[in-house]
Structure formats: structure tokens, C-alpha cells
Design an enzyme around this catalytic site. Structure first.
Site, mmCIF file in Angstrom:
data_model
loop_
_atom_site.group_PDB
_atom_site.id
_atom_site.type_symbol
_atom_site.label_atom_id
_atom_site.label_comp_id
_atom_site.label_asym_id
_atom_site.label_seq_id
_atom_site.Cartn_x
_atom_site.Cartn_y
_atom_site.Cartn_z
ATOM 1 N N ASP A 255 0.830 -1.599 -0.494
ATOM 2 C CA ASP A 255 -0.232 0.451 0.402
ATOM 3 C C ASP A 255 0.889 1.270 0.105
ATOM 4 O OD1 ASP A 255 -3.072 0.443 0.246
ATOM 5 O OD2 ASP A 255 -2.218 1.739 1.352
ATOM 6 N N ASP A 300 -7.053 -4.614 -6.050
ATOM 7 C CA ASP A 300 -8.739 -4.553 -4.721
ATOM 8 C C ASP A 300 -8.898 -2.311 -5.549
ATOM 9 O OD1 ASP A 300 -11.071 -3.971 -3.531
ATOM 10 O OD2 ASP A 300 -9.981 -4.315 -1.720
ATOM 11 N N CYS A 353 -15.728 -2.687 -5.350
ATOM 12 C CA CYS A 353 -16.532 -2.385 -4.931
ATOM 13 C C CYS A 353 -17.390 -0.875 -5.584
ATOM 14 C CB CYS A 353 -16.547 -1.979 -3.606
ATOM 15 S SG CYS A 353 -15.880 -0.601 -2.551
#
Length: 401
Positions: A255, A300, A353
Site C-alpha cells: 500500500d 482491490d 466495489c
């Protein structure tokens, strides 16, 4: 009937003002702080604040229409009054409500909405985008996204099973039930603060929506594999991958934010997940050193979050068309850069998402057009109107050369 104390209205007004008009304030954190700073509120008071706060955020445009006023710092009490009247709660004789003309507001409850954007409480540009991308039935998804999200637990299979967790939580007076088709998921039957349970402190479960739980299973990591979670964040999916791999093999959680990875480390310790290594992406060299090393790569990807508006309704007021343009570019770059981490024969899953094809299928097709060494094996779109859970997208891409 609920007896409203003035400090509840004042607390609600302050929380809404902070959420809507202070920069970089997210609803969940604002509510958390509001409840923490008002320790004398009882459980019913706290429930009223939580429900009202999210309802007003969710239905902002509809309430503005009924109140005949825009959400503004000076108009918040008018919006609160409109919400209470809509809920058939009589306005108390508080100074905040002195200038409220109840009859005018109630008369407007009978009016037809000028647009579906107002009816479903979204910005006009979002209605245009959803209609363009999802077709004439776009409003079915928005209707589903306006239903408050249930709380879903994921049993941490490094320490327990869904069956055993259900029994353990029952002993702590927490009622949960199984969800058909989701093997490690349990749904909370009533709103409870599950973070106070001993089961949570012992690392027996994490909060993770049912749709989100499908992503790790879709990646299908095996014990002993080398897996890279390239946008790990605070590690919800990383922890699931560790459980699916039975703590065997090696997970590298990447990250750009070190503080998120610190949170992941704490969660990993509580979960008993020992095969996770965190790594901050400092520059292009971080990814360069990992090229051609992974059996599995999970992306993701950062996205609009339109698929999770049921749990983050404030996002629809923070999103802009300009943000959408920036996120398309960022998704393309992340997909391209992280594809180099996959070994020949390895698998990469691109997930968001979001339910917008521009962030999903179109990104994957664009990638495949420019990367003939990958093929699309499978893609899945999870729509809230059909699943009753969050909206998600997943594409499984195999490196063939």
C-alpha cells in the site's frame, strides 16, 4: 414514542455540520466521535442518533425537496425537522424548531418528485452516469443501495468455524445467522457493538461484507503460494487470504499509506495470521523488485465506491465527475503496473466495489487489448438489487506467456 432531549438534536446538528461542511470528514468517523463524546446518552439515544444521522445523509436531496431548502450550515435544523416530521415524530418545543412551518413541510410530502435523482437522493450527474452505464433499470440498483447495510461477520478460519463462532457469540448474547452460499459469513440479526465481544478480541472474526468475502475465494490462493495483495489498505481481504492459505506460504501486502499497513499488522496479530509481510510502495522500484514473482495477485483497486453506498452514503455527496476521470486513469495505471508481478501461468484478480462498467469491464477490456500475454478466464458482477449485499466486480486474468 421516542422522547427527544435537546442535547440529542444539538448533537445531531453538530455531527451533520461536520460531515457535510468540514473537509475530509467521513460519516463513520464523525458518528464514532459524536457517540464517544456523549457518554451519558443511553442505548436508545445512541440508536436514534446513529439511525437519524445516516438517514439524513442518505436522503439529503429528498429532505431538501420537502423542506424547500438546500442543506447548508444555517438550514440543518430545518432538514432535521423535516426528517422528524417524515418519520411522524412530533417536533419538540426547542428553540431550534421555532421558525419551522410544519404545515408547509407536510403539504410538500404530497408533491411528486421532479426527478428520479431527487427521489433516489443522488446528484444529477450520478443519475446521468448510472443511466448511461446501467440502462433504463439503473434505479433498481439505486433503490437497493438506499437500503442500510446489514452487518456481516467473516469467521476467521485460522481459529474457528462459522458454526462454532455462532455458538460462541450466542453465549455473549449476540444473535447471528448463516447466509446461504457464503461459507464463512454470518449476518448480525440485531445492531450490536460486536467489537466489545471477547470473540472479537480473541480474533475469531472480522467485519466484512458478504460480497467482499467472495473476492478472496475468487482469487483461490492455495497454501504455500506466493501472493501479492497490491492495494491492501488496512487488510480486510489480506486477512482472508491468510486464512484461505491456512497460514502457509507468503503474502506481501502493499500500500502507499504506511498507517494503513500498521493497522493491518495489528489486525494480523489479533487474527493469528503469521504469513503476511507488509511493504510500503515508496516508488516504482518497490514493484520492480517484485516482478514475475507472484502465483496470485489481488488488485482491490481504488474506485468510486458506488457499490457500497448502502454503508457509505456520504460518498455520493463527495464524489464528482472530475474524481471519476481521475480514478479511471489511476485504475488503468494500477492494473498495468501490477500485472508485471504475476508469474507465467499465474493469476491476477482485478476487483472493485463499484457497479459501473467504466470502472470494471471496460478497464479489463482495455488492459487485454494492450497485454496479449493475459487472457480473461472469468468475470463476475455482483449487483445489490440481486444479492442484497454490496455491489462488487471481479475479473480473473491468467498470464499465458
Amino acid at each position: 414514542m421516542k422522547i427527544l432531549h435537546r442535547n440529542l438534536i444539538q448533537g445531531l446538528e453538530k455531527a451533520l455540520k461536520e460531515s457535510f461542511f468540514e473537509p475530509n470528514k467521513y460519516a463513520d468517523k464523525v458518528l464514532e466521535r459524536t457517540l464517544k463524546h456523549n457518554k451519558k446518552w443511553g442505548s436508545k439515544d445512541r440508536s436514534f442518533i446513529s439511525e437519524s444521522f445516516y438517514d439524513i445523509i442518505r436522503w439529503k436531496r429528498k429532505l431538501e425537496f420537502y423542506a424547500n431548502k438546500k442543506m447548508a450550515p444555517d438550514n440543518i435544523n430545518s432538514i432535521i425537522a423535516t426528517y422528524l416530521l417524515l418519520k411522524k415524530i412530533e417536533l419538540p418545543l426547542f428553540p431550534e424548531f421555532e421558525k419551522i412551518y410544519k404545515k408547509k413541510i407536510k403539504d410538500r410530502f404530497k408533491l411528486a418528485f421532479p426527478s428520479k435523482a431527487i427521489e433516489y437522493s443522488i446528484p444529477d450527474w450520478m443519475q446521468t452516469l448510472m443511466k448511461e452505464e446501467l440502462g433504463e433499470n439503473w434505479y433498481k440498483e439505486m433503490k437497493a443501495l438506499n437500503i442500510p447495510a446489514s452487518t456481516i461477520l467473516r469467521a476467521n478460519t485460522l481459529k474457528t468455524t462459522a458454526e462454532d463462532l455462532k455458538n460462541i457469540l450466542s453465549e455473549e448474547q449476540i444473535s447471528v445467522d448463516f447466509i446461504k452460499g457464503y461459507k464463512d459469513a454470518l449476518i448480525l440479526e440485531y445492531k450490536e457493538n460486536v467489537f466489545k465481544t471477547q470473540a472479537f478480541k480473541d480474533g475469531l472474526f472480522e467485519i466484512q461484507d458478504a460480497s467482499s468475502q467472495l473476492v478472496g475465494q475468487f482469487l483461490n490462493p492455495k497454501p504455500g503460494m506466493r501472493v501479492i495483495d497490491s492495494c491492501a489498505g488496512a487488510g480486510g481481504k489480506t486477512l482472508q487470504l491468510a486464512a484461505l492459505m491456512q497460514n502457509k506460504g507468503h503474502i506481501i501486502a502493499l500500500d502507499i499509506h504506511e498507517w494503513k499497513l500498521q493497522t493491518l499488522k495489528q489486525r494480523a496479530r489479533r487474527n493469528g495470521a503469521h504469513n503476511i509481510q507488509t511493504k510500503v510502495i515508496e516508488d516504482s522500484k518497490t514493484l520492480k523488485r517484485l516482478e514475475n514473482t507472484a502465483d496470485r495477485v489481488l488488485i482491490d483497486a481504488p474506485c468510486s465506491g458506488i457499490g457500497v453506498l448502502r454503508r457509505n452514503p456520504d460518498a455520493k455527496w463527495k464524489l464528482t465527475p472530475e474524481f471519476m476521470e481521475r480514478i479511471y486513469k489511476e485504475q488503468r495505471e494500477i492494473l498495468q503496473n501490477n500485472s508485471k508481478l504475476v508469474k507465467n501461468g499465474g493469476i491476477m484478480v482485478y476487483a472493485t466495489c463499484s457497479i459501473m462498467p467504466s470502472e470494471n469491464t471496460k478497464q479489463v477490456l482495455n488492459f487485454l487489448e494492450n497485454n496479449k500475454n493475459f487472457k480473461l478466464e472469468e468475470e463476475v458482477s455482483i449487483l445489490p438489487s440481486k444479492s442484497n449485499f454490496d455491489g462488487f466486480y471481479m475479473a480473473k486474468l491468467v498470464r499465458i506467456s
